[in-house]
Motif scaffolding. Sequence first.
Motif, PDB file in Angstrom:
ATOM      1  N   ALA A  16     -14.825   1.967   4.054  1.00 46.94           N
ATOM      2  CA  ALA A  16     -14.925   1.598   2.972  1.00 46.94           C
ATOM      3  C   ALA A  16     -14.976   2.768   1.880  1.00 46.94           C
ATOM      4  O   ALA A  16     -15.693   3.241   2.318  1.00 46.94           O
ATOM      5  CB  ALA A  16     -15.575   0.513   3.073  1.00 46.94           C
ATOM      6  N   PRO A  17     -13.982   2.529   1.021  1.00 46.73           N
ATOM      7  CA  PRO A  17     -14.017   3.483   0.073  1.00 46.73           C
ATOM      8  C   PRO A  17     -15.454   3.559  -1.097  1.00 46.73           C
ATOM      9  O   PRO A  17     -16.162   2.423  -1.155  1.00 46.73           O
ATOM     10  CB  PRO A  17     -13.307   2.835  -0.997  1.00 46.73           C
ATOM     11  N   LEU A  18     -15.848   5.061  -0.692  1.00 44.84           N
ATOM     12  CA  LEU A  18     -16.886   4.840  -2.175  1.00 44.84           C
ATOM     13  C   LEU A  18     -16.638   5.027  -3.247  1.00 44.84           C
ATOM     14  O   LEU A  18     -16.721   6.071  -3.200  1.00 44.84           O
ATOM     15  CB  LEU A  18     -18.221   5.638  -1.482  1.00 44.84           C
ATOM     16  N   THR A  25     -25.610   8.565  -5.387  1.00 49.63           N
ATOM     17  CA  THR A  25     -26.909   8.152  -5.179  1.00 49.63           C
ATOM     18  C   THR A  25     -27.441   8.102  -3.838  1.00 49.63           C
ATOM     19  O   THR A  25     -28.223   8.379  -3.179  1.00 49.63           O
ATOM     20  CB  THR A  25     -26.739   6.285  -4.865  1.00 49.63           C
ATOM     21  N   LEU A  26     -25.857   7.734  -2.693  1.00 51.02           N
ATOM     22  CA  LEU A  26     -26.747   8.439  -1.462  1.00 51.02           C
ATOM     23  C   LEU A  26     -26.774  10.093  -1.718  1.00 51.02           C
ATOM     24  O   LEU A  26     -26.945   9.961  -0.265  1.00 51.02           O
ATOM     25  CB  LEU A  26     -25.009   8.602  -0.734  1.00 51.02           C
ATOM     26  N   ALA A  31     -30.740  13.847   0.182  1.00 55.74           N
ATOM     27  CA  ALA A  31     -30.951  14.898   0.233  1.00 55.74           C
ATOM     28  C   ALA A  31     -32.895  15.198   0.134  1.00 55.74           C
ATOM     29  O   ALA A  31     -33.179  15.955   0.813  1.00 55.74           O
ATOM     30  CB  ALA A  31     -31.387  15.618  -1.756  1.00 55.74           C
ATOM     31  N   GLU A  32     -33.392  13.761  -0.573  1.00 53.97           N
ATOM     32  CA  GLU A  32     -35.087  13.641  -0.907  1.00 53.97           C
ATOM     33  C   GLU A  32     -35.359  13.888   0.867  1.00 53.97           C
ATOM     34  O   GLU A  32     -36.312  14.524   1.053  1.00 53.97           O
ATOM     35  CB  GLU A  32     -35.199  12.539  -2.153  1.00 53.97           C
ATOM     36  N   ARG A  33     -35.058  12.917   1.119  1.00 56.49           N
ATOM     37  CA  ARG A  33     -35.507  11.901   2.938  1.00 56.49           C
ATOM     38  C   ARG A  33     -35.609  13.820   3.728  1.00 56.49           C
ATOM     39  O   ARG A  33     -36.611  13.809   4.317  1.00 56.49           O
ATOM     40  CB  ARG A  33     -34.438  11.198   3.508  1.00 56.49           C
ATOM     41  N   MET A  95     -24.497  18.680  -0.807  1.00 56.88           N
ATOM     42  CA  MET A  95     -23.529  18.543  -0.643  1.00 56.88           C
ATOM     43  C   MET A  95     -22.592  18.040  -1.476  1.00 56.88           C
ATOM     44  O   MET A  95     -23.159  18.797  -2.391  1.00 56.88           O
ATOM     45  CB  MET A  95     -24.842  16.624  -0.621  1.00 56.88           C
ATOM     46  N   ASP A  96     -21.553  17.737  -1.053  1.00 61.81           N
ATOM     47  CA  ASP A  96     -20.630  17.482  -2.019  1.00 61.81           C
ATOM     48  C   ASP A  96     -19.288  16.598  -2.022  1.00 61.81           C
ATOM     49  O   ASP A  96     -19.425  16.408  -0.632  1.00 61.81           O
ATOM     50  CB  ASP A  96     -19.427  18.580  -1.981  1.00 61.81           C
TER      51      ASP A  96
END
Length: 147
Positions: A16-18, A25-26, A31-33, A95-96
């Motif tokens: 589905a579109p984000l 948020t993703l 990135a943290e994980r 990320m982008d």
Amino acid sequence: MAATLHQIVYISRATAPLSDDAAATLCRAAAERNRGAGITGLLLHDGARFIQAIEGDEAALRALMARITRDPRHHAIGFVSDSPVAARQFGDWGMDYRRVDDIPAAADFLTTVKRALAGVDDPGLLAAFIGFAVIGRGERRRGFVPR
């Protein structure tokens, strides 16, 4: 014995579109994980598809891929590569997220992808990410927006 550096590159379709907020948020959570697990790489999303390169300890990558394959936001996961590598291609997790709904945005997305890959010297990795951006650009030019 030191762990072997490994890299996995995959492409998947979004179920589905984000929204921009959901994508941000993703990206922050991933990135943290990933930083905590010693995983670096690059994730791009063009509104319909994801391409991600992840690199680090093979066991950590396998655990991450297990989570990704269970993630309901992905389907049709296809692997571009899955092998040991001599060196990291991404010094930091990068990320982008860019929604690509029209031809000018698609051209800008290709430029963004090329800029994000400036430090990458693996020709196969470059081809996978640039091909991802070019194919999406061509689909939009023909009026096809993959779902």
